[in-house]
Design a protein around this motif. Structure first.
Motif, PDB file in Angstrom:
ATOM      1  N   VAL A   1      -2.587  -0.094   2.856  1.00 21.63           N
ATOM      2  CA  VAL A   1      -1.938  -0.362   3.484  1.00 21.63           C
ATOM      3  C   VAL A   1      -1.896  -0.593   4.997  1.00 21.63           C
ATOM      4  O   VAL A   1      -0.859  -1.836   4.574  1.00 21.63           O
ATOM      5  CB  VAL A   1      -1.670   1.929   3.658  1.00 21.63           C
ATOM      6  CG1 VAL A   1      -0.396   1.747   4.747  1.00 21.63           C
ATOM      7  CG2 VAL A   1      -1.831   2.200   2.838  1.00 21.63           C
TER       8      VAL A   1
ATOM      9  N   ILE B   1       9.422   6.734   4.219  1.00 24.37           N
ATOM     10  CA  ILE B   1       8.127   6.197   3.022  1.00 24.37           C
ATOM     11  C   ILE B   1       6.939   6.157   3.644  1.00 24.37           C
ATOM     12  O   ILE B   1       6.282   6.361   2.753  1.00 24.37           O
ATOM     13  CB  ILE B   1       8.434   5.032   3.823  1.00 24.37           C
ATOM     14  CG1 ILE B   1      10.215   4.258   3.258  1.00 24.37           C
ATOM     15  CG2 ILE B   1       7.683   3.576   3.470  1.00 24.37           C
ATOM     16  CD1 ILE B   1      10.516   2.879   2.510  1.00 24.37           C
ATOM     17  N   GLY B   2       6.534   6.633   4.840  1.00 24.11           N
ATOM     18  CA  GLY B   2       5.307   6.946   5.770  1.00 24.11           C
ATOM     19  C   GLY B   2       5.008   8.178   5.211  1.00 24.11           C
ATOM     20  O   GLY B   2       3.562   8.124   5.077  1.00 24.11           O
TER      21      GLY B   2
ATOM     22  N   GLY C   1       1.030  10.227  -1.101  1.00 21.26           N
ATOM     23  CA  GLY C   1       0.668   9.685  -2.424  1.00 21.26           C
ATOM     24  C   GLY C   1      -0.788   9.017  -2.433  1.00 21.26           C
ATOM     25  O   GLY C   1      -1.724   8.996  -2.777  1.00 21.26           O
ATOM     26  N   ILE C   2      -0.987   8.852  -0.382  1.00 22.15           N
ATOM     27  CA  ILE C   2      -2.729   8.477  -0.730  1.00 22.15           C
ATOM     28  C   ILE C   2      -3.787  10.223  -1.152  1.00 22.15           C
ATOM     29  O   ILE C   2      -4.497  10.007  -1.407  1.00 22.15           O
ATOM     30  CB  ILE C   2      -3.254   8.525   1.091  1.00 22.15           C
ATOM     31  CG1 ILE C   2      -2.435   7.102   1.533  1.00 22.15           C
ATOM     32  CG2 ILE C   2      -4.796   8.253   0.889  1.00 22.15           C
ATOM     33  CD1 ILE C   2      -2.835   6.319   2.231  1.00 22.15           C
TER      34      ILE C   2
ATOM     35  N   ILE D   1       3.832   7.714   2.052  1.00 21.95           N
ATOM     36  CA  ILE D   1       2.560   6.620   1.491  1.00 21.95           C
ATOM     37  C   ILE D   1       1.446   8.030   2.341  1.00 21.95           C
ATOM     38  O   ILE D   1       0.164   8.311   0.994  1.00 21.95           O
ATOM     39  CB  ILE D   1       2.479   6.005   2.360  1.00 21.95           C
ATOM     40  CG1 ILE D   1       3.588   4.952   2.322  1.00 21.95           C
ATOM     41  CG2 ILE D   1       0.794   5.089   3.143  1.00 21.95           C
ATOM     42  CD1 ILE D   1       3.532   3.340   3.186  1.00 21.95           C
TER      43      ILE D   1
ATOM     44  N   ILE E   1       1.177   2.943  -3.356  1.00 20.15           N
ATOM     45  CA  ILE E   1       1.535   3.213  -1.880  1.00 20.15           C
ATOM     46  C   ILE E   1       1.024   1.835  -1.653  1.00 20.15           C
ATOM     47  O   ILE E   1       2.007   1.970  -0.436  1.00 20.15           O
ATOM     48  CB  ILE E   1       0.189   4.009  -2.323  1.00 20.15           C
ATOM     49  CG1 ILE E   1      -0.134   5.160  -2.456  1.00 20.15           C
ATOM     50  CG2 ILE E   1      -0.357   3.808  -0.401  1.00 20.15           C
ATOM     51  CD1 ILE E   1      -1.379   5.599  -2.467  1.00 20.15           C
TER      52      ILE E   1
ATOM     53  N   TYR F   1      -1.437   3.661  -6.716  1.00 20.24           N
ATOM     54  CA  TYR F   1      -2.364   3.783  -5.812  1.00 20.24           C
ATOM     55  C   TYR F   1      -1.407   2.221  -5.623  1.00 20.24           C
ATOM     56  O   TYR F   1      -0.983   1.457  -4.908  1.00 20.24           O
ATOM     57  CB  TYR F   1      -3.393   2.877  -6.665  1.00 20.24           C
ATOM     58  CG  TYR F   1      -4.206   2.812  -5.340  1.00 20.24           C
ATOM     59  CD1 TYR F   1      -4.282   2.842  -3.913  1.00 20.24           C
ATOM     60  CD2 TYR F   1      -5.634   1.107  -6.360  1.00 20.24           C
ATOM     61  CE1 TYR F   1      -5.502   1.881  -2.860  1.00 20.24           C
ATOM     62  CE2 TYR F   1      -6.071   0.555  -4.990  1.00 20.24           C
ATOM     63  CZ  TYR F   1      -6.207   1.066  -3.246  1.00 20.24           C
ATOM     64  OH  TYR F   1      -6.455   0.298  -2.500  1.00 20.24           O
TER      65      TYR F   1
ATOM     66  N   SER G   1      -7.607   3.394   0.484  1.00 15.52           N
ATOM     67  CA  SER G   1      -6.341   3.071   0.887  1.00 15.52           C
ATOM     68  C   SER G   1      -5.584   3.016   2.136  1.00 15.52           C
ATOM     69  O   SER G   1      -4.674   2.147   1.540  1.00 15.52           O
ATOM     70  CB  SER G   1      -6.092   4.645   0.394  1.00 15.52           C
ATOM     71  OG  SER G   1      -6.274   5.472  -0.899  1.00 15.52           O
TER      72      SER G   1
ATOM     73  N   LEU H   1       4.729  -0.009  -1.463  1.00 14.32           N
ATOM     74  CA  LEU H   1       5.746   1.300   0.086  1.00 14.32           C
ATOM     75  C   LEU H   1       5.412   0.398   1.100  1.00 14.32           C
ATOM     76  O   LEU H   1       6.300  -0.009   1.861  1.00 14.32           O
ATOM     77  CB  LEU H   1       5.393   2.697  -0.349  1.00 14.32           C
ATOM     78  CG  LEU H   1       5.992   3.145  -1.325  1.00 14.32           C
ATOM     79  CD1 LEU H   1       5.492   4.581  -1.411  1.00 14.32           C
ATOM     80  CD2 LEU H   1       8.068   3.589  -1.335  1.00 14.32           C
ATOM     81  N   ALA H   2       3.835   0.303   0.735  1.00 11.85           N
ATOM     82  CA  ALA H   2       2.968  -0.318   2.304  1.00 11.85           C
ATOM     83  C   ALA H   2       3.865  -2.015   2.567  1.00 11.85           C
ATOM     84  O   ALA H   2       4.615  -2.149   3.629  1.00 11.85           O
ATOM     85  CB  ALA H   2       2.042  -0.701   2.060  1.00 11.85           C
TER      86      ALA H   2
END
Length: 226
Positions: free
Chosen positions: A134, A171-172, A178-179, A175, A194, A191, A130, A197-198
């Motif tokens: 990212v 967003i951070g 989500g992780i 993420i 994530i 996944y 992950s 978004l990264a």
């Protein structure tokens, strides 16, 4: 053929050479030494892969080496020294994209990476893939913006809008959340979200920076890829 312990040692040595290469490429005075370290690291990594007991069908590997070597040679001979910062940014983008592909490969074929089975991947490996995906995605999209501003294909002026920092923070947080969720549920769609978004936040954190500061940004993304 190499056993698993020797393979791990050689891959570790290769990683150390790659880190030394990135450190060397951060300065013009040490860039030649950095290139040598990078070449040594790649030779060790490829040799270790070839010597794996279950390795086979090397046609794709050698084809990739030939194609990549040809493209790299042509670019190295044609690019002027004044255009070196954007060339480095372009190469960094490929490094980041490669990290994303490796993370995806590990997720979809965990048996090959010896990290478990589908939907039963080790938690530590989930965290690693992950974070790797990212950082790789941010490195790719950020480097693309850096290349564009250095090359002049996009405006070098800072691009800002209202609520930009709050959006980046949101967003951070998504993420990170989500992780955590992904590590418990191993949901492929989470996944992929994530990673998407990264890619997005990579664009967003670089566009507010002016073109004159792009060489510093490239160095920062260099450290990310390391």
């Amino acid at each position: 053929m190499l056993n698993s312990n020797l393979s791990a040692i050689f891959y570790l040595v290769s990683s150390v050479f790659f880190i030394l290469a990135l450190k060397g490429l951060s300065s013009p005075e040490s860039s030649r030494r950095g290139n040598v370290f990078g070449i040594m690291g790649m030779i060790i990594a490829i040799a270790t892969l070839i010597l794996q007991p279950n390795s086979s069908n090397f046609s794709f590997l050698f084809s990739a080496i030939l194609i990549g070597g040809f493209i790299g040679s042509v670019l190295g001979l044609k690019i002027k020294m004044t255009a070196m910062p954007q060339l480095v940014a372009a190469f960094h983008s490929l490094v980041g994209l490669a990290a994303v592909f490796v993370a995806l490969a590990a997720f979809y074929d965990p048996v090959a990476f010896k990290i478990g089975e589908p939907n039963k991947i080790k938690t530590l490996s989930l965290i690693e893939m992950s974070i790797g995906a990212v950082i790789g995605a941010i490195t790719f999209s950020g480097s693309v913006i850096a290349f564009g501003k250095l090359q002049g294909t996009m405006s070098g002026a800072p691009i800002v809008f209202k609520g930009q920092h709050m959006l980046n923070l949101l967003i951070g947080l998504v993420i990170v959340t989500g992780i955590v969720y992904f590590c418990f549920n191993q949901d492929q769609y989470v996944y992929l979200i994530i990673i998407s978004l990264a890619f997005l936040i990579g664009f967003l954190i670089i566009i507010p920076i002016g073109g004159a500061d792009m060489p510093v940004v490239v160095s920062m993304l260099n450290s990310y890829s390391g």
